[in-house]
Design an enzyme around this catalytic site. Structure first.
Site, PDB file in Angstrom:
ATOM      1  N   CYS A  96     -19.280  28.590  97.491  1.00  0.00           N
ATOM      2  CA  CYS A  96     -20.197  27.914  96.861  1.00  0.00           C
ATOM      3  C   CYS A  96     -20.600  27.096  97.356  1.00  0.00           C
ATOM      4  CB  CYS A  96     -20.183  27.712  95.595  1.00  0.00           C
ATOM      5  SG  CYS A  96     -21.479  27.202  94.920  1.00  0.00           S
ATOM      6  N   THR A 150      -2.534  32.373 102.450  1.00  0.00           N
ATOM      7  CA  THR A 150      -2.994  33.428 103.118  1.00  0.00           C
ATOM      8  C   THR A 150      -1.277  32.977 104.120  1.00  0.00           C
ATOM      9  OG1 THR A 150      -4.529  31.832 102.720  1.00  0.00           O
ATOM     10  CG2 THR A 150      -4.594  32.997 104.393  1.00  0.00           C
TER      11      THR A 150
HETATM   12  N1  PLP Z   1      -3.979  33.934  96.542  1.00  0.00           N
HETATM   13  C1  PLP Z   1      -4.493  33.592  95.641  1.00  0.00           C
HETATM   14  C2  PLP Z   1      -4.329  33.792  94.626  1.00  0.00           C
HETATM   15  C3  PLP Z   1      -4.744  32.118  95.273  1.00  0.00           C
HETATM   16  O1  PLP Z   1      -5.307  31.839  94.513  1.00  0.00           O
HETATM   17  C4  PLP Z   1      -5.357  31.343  96.360  1.00  0.00           C
HETATM   18  C5  PLP Z   1      -5.794  30.222  96.559  1.00  0.00           C
HETATM   19  O2  PLP Z   1      -6.425  30.071  96.489  1.00  0.00           O
HETATM   20  C6  PLP Z   1      -4.595  32.229  97.687  1.00  0.00           C
HETATM   21  C7  PLP Z   1      -3.903  32.963  98.156  1.00  0.00           C
HETATM   22  C8  PLP Z   1      -4.328  31.229  99.242  1.00  0.00           C
HETATM   23  O3  PLP Z   1      -3.838  30.182  98.694  1.00  0.00           O
HETATM   24  P1  PLP Z   1      -3.360  29.390 100.310  1.00  0.00           P
HETATM   25  O4  PLP Z   1      -4.638  28.693  99.724  1.00  0.00           O
HETATM   26  O5  PLP Z   1      -2.227  28.196 100.075  1.00  0.00           O
HETATM   27  O6  PLP Z   1      -3.940  29.527 101.601  1.00  0.00           O
END
Ligand code: PLP
Length: 379
Positions: free
Chosen positions: A322, A70
């Site tokens: 969920c 993120t």
């Molecule tokens: N992008 C995708 C495709 C993801 O699957 C995720 C997490 O599930 C993220 C971004 C976010 O990553 P993080 O949980 O390390 O912040």
């Protein structure tokens, strides 16, 4: 317990834990300190950066460690805009992770226009549609490499080359969080300007990720303070987590073939078995990332199924938030044109290289029994 939610998080490998261990206590120095403890931490970060850059095919000074996918996504998009605020248009797709979509909502509040390109019914983005969406003031295109709910693999190499050929100044970011466990990445062949990664999808710890920024890309840091990460990401580095990320990709690099073979084989077994359950349809593309299988159980609400499977000791997900039994319909499936009923009946199974044949077999037996009970009992 049978864990089939590897797309959400993966357990930390023993090798990764062992690599991290000394950095909690024995070598707990701050990587910015000049004494031996600091130097030890700094050199561990250096080594992790080298491992990751070797694994994804870039030079180590193009990697910035962050707190996860993120933050990497946010830094890429926001930092690109900060560097060229005169460009006020960004192109993305409807099936991106919320980390992308909600960062773009924030930028819209600051006056940026966003064009959201639709996909086909399996989440595939068309290169022509992306090219058509680009304008003279387009700053950036952001398209994920592998979708986290369906497993769709986007034609990122072709897409980036087409964008760069037609519009050399338009920047390209790809969310590669789910690509890291699914396919070999070589950033020398895929000329993106930014790529986002996260450790916890590849058996590394949670709360650590990385942003690839290609050398020379116009970009400004949004996180200011100390001069860590060569002034690209301020804040004391999470040394054990970064070491763990490095160890996780080192393991993956050395064991890629086994990792891929196991995942493909378990996924095949799972899909073949699920499709034998009456009233099941496959939502995922057949040529998608092997770790993700999204299916619909016609007439069975996913939240009920998830809870029943949880009671049976099987962890799967609906691929979306969920909370307290109420299920947000997935924006990804909705964007692919699934109606709300089918979205609410869709479940994501995701396997890892530790998933055993016996676990899949037990899951299939349990799913068939529970689905049939839910169809009979719940109107
Ligand atoms: N992008 C995708 C495709 C993801 O699957 C995720 C997490 O599930 C993220 C971004 C976010 O990553 P993080 O949980 O390390 O912040």
């Amino acid at each position: 317990m049978i864990y089939l939610d590897y797309a959400a998080a993966t357990p930390v490998r023993r090798e990764v834990k062992e690599a991290m261990e000394p950095y909690f206590e024995d070598f707990a120095g701050n990587a910015s300190s000049i004494h031996a403890y600091g130097r030890k931490a700094r050199s561990a970060i250096h080594e992790a950066r080298r491992e990751l850059s070797l694994f994804v095919g870039c030079s180590s000074d193009e990697i910035v460690f962050t707190s996860g996918g993120t933050e990497s996504i946010h830094a890429a998009i926001f930092g690109a805009w900060l560097a060229q605020q005169q460009k006020r248009h960004i192109v993305t797709t409807a099936i991106e992770h919320h980390a992308v979509l909600h960062t773009l909502t924030l930028l819209e509040e600051l006056g940026v226009e966003v064009t959201v390109v639709e996909t086909d019914s399996r989440g595939q983005v068309s290169t022509d549609d992306v090219l058509r969406a680009i304008r003279s003031d387009t700053l950036l295109v952001s398209v994920m490499s592998v979708n986290n709910e369906l497993g769709t693999i986007e034609p990122i190499g072709e897409l980036v080359r087409a964008v760069k050929n037609a519009h050399p100044k338009v920047l390209f970011h790809s969310d590669m969080v789910q690509a890291l466990p699914a396919k070999r990445i070589d950033l020398r062949d895929v000329p993106v300007d930014f790529a986002s990664f996260s450790a916890h999808k590849v058996h590394g710890p949670k709360g650590v990720g990385a942003l690839f920024i290609r050398k020379g890309t116009p970009w400004r840091s949004t996180l200011r303070g100390g001069s860590q990460e060569r002034e690209r990401r301020a804040g004391t580095e999470n040394v054990p987590a970064i070491v763990g990320f490095g160890a996780a990709v080192k393991w993956l690099d050395a064991n890629w073939e086994d990792h891929e073979t196991v995942i493909r084989s378990r996924s095949r077994q799972l899909r073949e078995g699920l499709l034998l359950v009456p009233g099941v349809s496959l939502n995922s593309p057949t040529d998608g990332a092997p770790h993700i299988t999204n299916v619909r159980f016609i007439g069975v609400r996913a939240d009920r199924l998830l809870m029943r499977l949880d009671l049976e000791g099987i962890a799967v997900s609906a691929g979306s938030a969920c909370t307290a039994g109420s299920l947000e319909p997935s924006h990804v499936l909705m964007a692919c044109g699934f109606d709300e009923v089918s979205v609410r009946e869709s479940v994501r199974f995701s396997v890892g290289d530790r998933t055993t044949e016996a676990e899949i077999q037990e899951t299939l037996t349990t799913v068939a029994r529970v689905v049939s009970q839910l169809r009979n009992v719940v109107p």
